[in-house]
Design a protein around this motif. Structure first.
Motif, PDB file in Angstrom:
ATOM      1  N   CYS A  23      24.851  63.719  88.650  1.00 18.38           N
ATOM      2  CA  CYS A  23      25.507  63.863  87.350  1.00 18.38           C
ATOM      3  C   CYS A  23      24.854  62.964  86.300  1.00 18.38           C
ATOM      4  N   ILE A  24      24.495  61.752  86.682  1.00 16.11           N
ATOM      5  CA  ILE A  24      23.832  60.846  85.746  1.00 16.11           C
ATOM      6  C   ILE A  24      22.487  61.415  85.304  1.00 16.11           C
ATOM      7  N   ILE A  25      21.723  61.944  86.253  1.00 12.47           N
ATOM      8  CA  ILE A  25      20.405  62.500  85.937  1.00 12.47           C
ATOM      9  C   ILE A  25      20.535  63.697  84.993  1.00 12.47           C
ATOM     10  N   ILE A  26      21.487  64.589  85.275  1.00 12.25           N
ATOM     11  CA  ILE A  26      21.688  65.744  84.402  1.00 12.25           C
ATOM     12  C   ILE A  26      22.097  65.279  83.003  1.00 12.25           C
ATOM     13  N   GLY A  27      22.964  64.266  82.929  1.00 12.37           N
ATOM     14  CA  GLY A  27      23.397  63.752  81.642  1.00 12.37           C
ATOM     15  C   GLY A  27      22.237  63.205  80.826  1.00 12.37           C
ATOM     16  N   VAL A  28      21.341  62.462  81.463  1.00 14.71           N
ATOM     17  CA  VAL A  28      20.165  61.919  80.772  1.00 14.71           C
ATOM     18  C   VAL A  28      19.295  63.059  80.253  1.00 14.71           C
ATOM     19  N   PHE A  29      19.101  64.083  81.084  1.00 14.72           N
ATOM     20  CA  PHE A  29      18.293  65.233  80.661  1.00 14.72           C
ATOM     21  C   PHE A  29      18.904  65.908  79.434  1.00 14.72           C
ATOM     22  N   VAL A  30      20.213  66.100  79.440  1.00 17.33           N
ATOM     23  CA  VAL A  30      20.891  66.739  78.312  1.00 17.33           C
ATOM     24  C   VAL A  30      20.716  65.916  77.042  1.00 17.33           C
ATOM     25  N   ALA A  31      20.897  64.603  77.154  1.00 12.05           N
ATOM     26  CA  ALA A  31      20.776  63.735  75.982  1.00 12.05           C
ATOM     27  C   ALA A  31      19.369  63.779  75.390  1.00 12.05           C
ATOM     28  N   VAL A  32      18.358  63.711  76.240  1.00 16.51           N
ATOM     29  CA  VAL A  32      16.973  63.712  75.761  1.00 16.51           C
ATOM     30  C   VAL A  32      16.611  65.075  75.182  1.00 16.51           C
ATOM     31  N   TRP A  33      17.013  66.145  75.870  1.00 20.47           N
ATOM     32  CA  TRP A  33      16.693  67.492  75.399  1.00 20.47           C
ATOM     33  C   TRP A  33      17.311  67.778  74.035  1.00 20.47           C
TER      34      TRP A  33
ATOM     35  N   TYR B 228      39.772  64.011  81.540  1.00 21.36           N
ATOM     36  CA  TYR B 228      40.199  63.723  80.176  1.00 21.36           C
ATOM     37  C   TYR B 228      39.055  63.127  79.367  1.00 21.36           C
ATOM     38  N   GLU B 229      38.362  62.180  79.973  1.00 19.88           N
ATOM     39  CA  GLU B 229      37.269  61.536  79.246  1.00 19.88           C
ATOM     40  C   GLU B 229      36.096  62.491  79.046  1.00 19.88           C
ATOM     41  N   SER B 230      35.848  63.343  80.022  1.00 14.54           N
ATOM     42  CA  SER B 230      34.771  64.314  79.883  1.00 14.54           C
ATOM     43  C   SER B 230      35.039  65.257  78.711  1.00 14.54           C
ATOM     44  N   LEU B 231      36.267  65.764  78.626  1.00 16.40           N
ATOM     45  CA  LEU B 231      36.622  66.659  77.526  1.00 16.40           C
ATOM     46  C   LEU B 231      36.602  65.918  76.195  1.00 16.40           C
ATOM     47  N   TRP B 232      37.046  64.676  76.204  1.00 14.19           N
ATOM     48  CA  TRP B 232      37.038  63.887  74.969  1.00 14.19           C
ATOM     49  C   TRP B 232      35.605  63.681  74.475  1.00 14.19           C
ATOM     50  N   CYS B 233      34.693  63.403  75.391  1.00 13.95           N
ATOM     51  CA  CYS B 233      33.294  63.186  75.004  1.00 13.95           C
ATOM     52  C   CYS B 233      32.679  64.461  74.433  1.00 13.95           C
TER      53      CYS B 233
ATOM     54  N   ALA C 210      26.980  61.576  73.849  1.00 11.78           N
ATOM     55  CA  ALA C 210      28.368  61.972  74.144  1.00 11.78           C
ATOM     56  C   ALA C 210      28.411  63.092  75.187  1.00 11.78           C
ATOM     57  N   PHE C 211      27.512  64.075  75.041  1.00 15.43           N
ATOM     58  CA  PHE C 211      27.455  65.160  76.026  1.00 15.43           C
ATOM     59  C   PHE C 211      27.016  64.634  77.388  1.00 15.43           C
ATOM     60  N   ALA C 212      26.107  63.671  77.394  1.00 17.43           N
ATOM     61  CA  ALA C 212      25.654  63.078  78.654  1.00 17.43           C
ATOM     62  C   ALA C 212      26.813  62.379  79.361  1.00 17.43           C
ATOM     63  N   GLN C 213      27.655  61.688  78.599  1.00 14.42           N
ATOM     64  CA  GLN C 213      28.824  61.044  79.196  1.00 14.42           C
ATOM     65  C   GLN C 213      29.794  62.081  79.763  1.00 14.42           C
ATOM     66  N   ALA C 214      29.924  63.208  79.046  1.00 12.46           N
ATOM     67  CA  ALA C 214      30.820  64.264  79.528  1.00 12.46           C
ATOM     68  C   ALA C 214      30.368  64.770  80.896  1.00 12.46           C
ATOM     69  N   VAL C 215      29.057  64.878  81.079  1.00 11.77           N
ATOM     70  CA  VAL C 215      28.525  65.319  82.368  1.00 11.77           C
ATOM     71  C   VAL C 215      28.630  64.206  83.401  1.00 11.77           C
ATOM     72  N   GLY C 216      28.274  62.992  83.002  1.00 15.82           N
ATOM     73  CA  GLY C 216      28.261  61.868  83.926  1.00 15.82           C
ATOM     74  C   GLY C 216      29.615  61.536  84.509  1.00 15.82           C
ATOM     75  N   ARG C 217      30.682  61.787  83.756  1.00 11.92           N
ATOM     76  CA  ARG C 217      32.019  61.469  84.248  1.00 11.92           C
ATOM     77  C   ARG C 217      32.388  62.261  85.500  1.00 11.92           C
ATOM     78  N   TRP C 218      31.731  63.402  85.703  1.00 11.72           N
ATOM     79  CA  TRP C 218      32.034  64.175  86.909  1.00 11.72           C
ATOM     80  C   TRP C 218      31.514  63.481  88.163  1.00 11.72           C
ATOM     81  N   GLY C 219      30.666  62.489  87.990  1.00 13.58           N
ATOM     82  CA  GLY C 219      30.250  61.691  89.135  1.00 13.58           C
ATOM     83  C   GLY C 219      31.418  60.937  89.743  1.00 13.58           C
ATOM     84  N   ASN C 220      32.416  60.572  88.892  1.00 16.85           N
ATOM     85  CA  ASN C 220      33.611  59.915  89.402  1.00 16.85           C
ATOM     86  C   ASN C 220      34.459  60.864  90.233  1.00 16.85           C
ATOM     87  N   TRP C 221      34.376  62.145  89.929  1.00 18.82           N
ATOM     88  CA  TRP C 221      35.090  63.142  90.729  1.00 18.82           C
ATOM     89  C   TRP C 221      34.495  63.207  92.132  1.00 18.82           C
TER      90      TRP C 221
END
Length: 329
Positions: free
Chosen positions: A27-37, A180-185, A134-145
């Motif tokens: 999830c962290i890796i995908i989030g970084v990719f989204v942010a950079v892209w 909640y945090e993912s949707l908020w981000c 913000a979108f990267a955080q939305a993706v990264g939060r699913w790592g907590n799931w």
């Protein structure tokens, strides 16, 4: 008993032979990719060069990971350095535990280094990255799931998160604060995009808006969490951090809009300008580089004075010949 709930994965690791694929890291890796892209798309739209965002991210991402881990370990030191705990676990980042406050702070230091090396303003780069982060955080939060962590208080709502029995957790259904945090981000990211288009935010104000909006959501979401945390005056430490950072972000927006209104016209010198300046002395009259054709074209002009001198000398000789002829007659 709940008839509807969000199930948790039975494991956060999938093994491909000897190679473990961890959901949190994925999830962290995908989030970084989204942010950079997405940051690259915004940077190019602002007049920057493609690839600059990725070049600076090479500095920002490692700094951010180190900063995020340090913040988590420092604020939750009892998980690693109290009796019965193994301090080596502090280095096991794949097990979860990245503090966004430390990640943004240290990531900004890395980005500043990268921007200095490229000769571009950090605030402009941060504005381009803001919604992508913000979108990267939305993706990264699913790592907590995947890790079954950072959930909220017990609840029986239809969207409750089911947690299984495990280390430091009790089986039951809880508020899915990661969701909640993912949707908020996601909402914060779209808010920044809209505000940037509507008000032409510049000089770091788009990034500051992202920070302020995120802090608002993090405040009420943090209040719902039940994981162990330090408290100050009845509030969790992260709540106080969110309040402090929110005030700083809003103050920056107000002061910056007065001191440096508008948006940067140029965020990065174009490669054409950078290459054109040194070669300006070699350009021809039309602005193109001088070549053999220019030299040949200039040759008749250079030889014109010599032809005029020869003509004048010829007239003088002719005059002498005419005088001599008259005397002989």
């Amino acid at each position: 008993m709940n008839l509807a709930f969000i199930p948790s994965p039975s494991t956060g690791v999938i093994h491909l032979g000897p190679i473990p694929l961890r959901g949190y890291a994925f999830c962290i890796i995908i989030g970084v990719f989204v942010a950079v892209w997405y940051g690259n798309k915004r940077w190019v739209a602002r007049g920057g060069q493609a690839g600059t965002v990725a070049d600076i991210a090479v500095w920002a991402v490692p700094f951010g990971l180190v900063g995020g881990r340090l913040y988590h370990v420092i604020t939750d030191y009892q998980l690693y350095f109290s009796d019965g705990e193994d301090w080596v676990d502090a280095f096991k980042i794949w097990q979860g535990g990245l503090g966004i406050w430390g990640a943004i702070a240290f990531g900004a230091v890395g980005a500043w280094i990268g921007c200095r090396r490229r000769g571009i303003p950090l605030p402009a780069w941060a504005d381009a990255l803001a919604p992508g982060i913000a979108f990267a955080q939305a993706v990264g939060r699913w790592g907590n799931w995947f890790n079954q962590e950072l959930y909220g208080k017990p609840t029986d709502v239809p969207w409750a998160l089911k947690i299984s029995e495990g280390t430091n957790r009790v089986a039951g259904t809880y508020h899915p604060t990661f969701l909640y945090e993912s949707l908020w981000c996601l909402g914060v990211g779209f808010l920044v995009i809209w505000a940037d288009r509507r008000f032409k935010l510049g000089h770091g104000r788009a990034f500051a808006l992202y920070v302020a909006a995120y802090c608002v959501g993090r405040g009420w979401i943090e209040y719902m969490r039940v994981d162990e945390a330090h408290h100050v005056l009845g509030l969790r430490l992260n709540d106080w951090t969110a309040i402090t950072v929110f005030v700083l972000a809003v103050t920056y927006i107000v002061i910056s809009s007065r001191v440096r209104p508008g948006r940067e016209e140029v965020v990065e010198p174009s490669s054409a300008d950078a290459e054109g300046e040194p070669g300006a002395e070699n350009t021809g009259s039309a602005g193109f580089p001088a070549d053999a054709g220019d030299s040949e074209a200039a040759a008749p002009e250079d030889s014109a004075p010599e032809s005029a001198d020869e003509a004048e000398a010829g007239r003088v000789e002719l005059s002498k010949d005419e005088t001599a002829a008259k005397n002989n007659s």
